[in-house]
Design an enzyme around this catalytic site. Sequence first.
Site, PDB file in Angstrom:
ATOM      1  N   GLU A  92       0.772  -1.370   0.104  1.00  0.00           N
ATOM      2  CA  GLU A  92       0.055   0.090   0.113  1.00  0.00           C
ATOM      3  C   GLU A  92       0.974   1.248   0.089  1.00  0.00           C
ATOM      4  OE1 GLU A  92      -4.012  -1.390   2.045  1.00  0.00           O
ATOM      5  OE2 GLU A  92      -2.737  -0.533   3.520  1.00  0.00           O
ATOM      6  N   CYS A 105       3.425   8.880   0.784  1.00  0.00           N
ATOM      7  CA  CYS A 105       4.032   7.576   1.742  1.00  0.00           C
ATOM      8  C   CYS A 105       4.024   6.342   1.249  1.00  0.00           C
ATOM      9  CB  CYS A 105       2.985   7.646   2.988  1.00  0.00           C
ATOM     10  SG  CYS A 105       3.265   6.248   4.376  1.00  0.00           S
ATOM     11  N   CYS A 112       6.284  -7.055   6.944  1.00  0.00           N
ATOM     12  CA  CYS A 112       7.541  -6.652   7.795  1.00  0.00           C
ATOM     13  C   CYS A 112       8.058  -7.588   8.782  1.00  0.00           C
ATOM     14  CB  CYS A 112       6.929  -5.315   8.614  1.00  0.00           C
ATOM     15  SG  CYS A 112       8.446  -4.588   9.415  1.00  0.00           S
ATOM     16  N   CYS A 116       6.392  -4.729  15.428  1.00  0.00           N
ATOM     17  CA  CYS A 116       5.957  -3.437  16.439  1.00  0.00           C
ATOM     18  C   CYS A 116       4.752  -3.898  16.802  1.00  0.00           C
ATOM     19  CB  CYS A 116       6.281  -2.203  15.529  1.00  0.00           C
ATOM     20  SG  CYS A 116       7.980  -1.868  15.490  1.00  0.00           S
ATOM     21  N   CYS A 338      -1.075   6.512   9.892  1.00  0.00           N
ATOM     22  CA  CYS A 338       0.316   6.072  10.607  1.00  0.00           C
ATOM     23  C   CYS A 338       0.018   4.595  11.222  1.00  0.00           C
ATOM     24  CB  CYS A 338       0.818   6.906  11.312  1.00  0.00           C
ATOM     25  SG  CYS A 338       2.332   6.390  12.331  1.00  0.00           S
TER      26      CYS A 338
END
Length: 348
Positions: A92, A105, A112, A116, A338
């Site tokens: 994305e 962005c 990933c 996190c 975010c």
Amino acid sequence: MEQKNIRQLSLPELEAYFIEIGDKKFRAKQVYEWIWQKHAHSFDDMTNLSKQLRTQLGEHFTLPALGVDATQFSNDGTIKSRFKTVDGHLVEGVLIPTDERKTACVSSQVGCSLSCKFCATGYMDRKRNLHYDEIYDQVVMINEQSERSFGKKLSNIVFMGMGEPLLNYNNVLKAIERISAEDGLGMSPRRITVSTAGVAKMIKKLGDDEVRFKLALSLHAANDKKRNEIMPINESNNIKALVEALNYFYKKTGSEITLEYILFQNFNDSIEDAEELVKVFRQIPADLVNLIEYNTIDAFQFTKPDEDTVQAFMNHLEKRGVNARLRRSRGKDIDAACGQLANKAGQD
């Protein structure tokens, strides 16, 4: 013979190919322009080449390009695109428009590996790194969206999408080289920010390579105990190591450094937390602390603090001489803010 991605060839390599097949050397420049400036998605697009030559190129090379798989439009003007790679992976990218700037962005990996806790992408497996031409394609297509929707080209690029950019180091740097090249998009590296969860040795490598783009560290907690809880990478890249790496980076490059700090209710939002952040900030030649609104994801049970708590935190930083800015999230209604990128379904 296995076909090679033609976009992996440099201009001299393309020239060598055309000389080898008995064609004119200047053909290489024509093809190079089609690839990087006219953004051709197939050899058939290269209309100033003969049909025979286009067929020949198609026999020897591939020209893989990202396609737009789905697009979502936020009430605040934010546009999220889900891109599909030639081997079927989804990533994305987001166009974030404001009056002053139009920011892309972009993602650097499919998924990933860092896990996190507050980031939707962290709950996905890392399938592979994106190649530099795939990163470039994201920027090209988001730039086209910006021109169509707002009549303006991109002013900024942030590597804050899916993946950890510094774990795809070579492709990210090569993509930025193409984005900033005169025979690419011609964007100044000073308008590009690479965000990292904190890979100390690669931050130092950025310094050794004397990069000219900006760097943002996703800090989100100013002591190791709390940071370990939400960012497992901190166990091998603690705050002391990151402070040392960022100072090394700045000494080598003089490039701008920003600290990113998401506020979580009753976790890292107290005045004591703010004072710990002041202490870290003073050890680093950082220009700014970006305080970020937390955007909820299903897998993580934190919430954002109330406005009074946020303001008290901000006031303490300012009182202690820290340059801080509160970044309001955009695109929350389409999971484009975010920490929310996770390839949720959009609309064609």
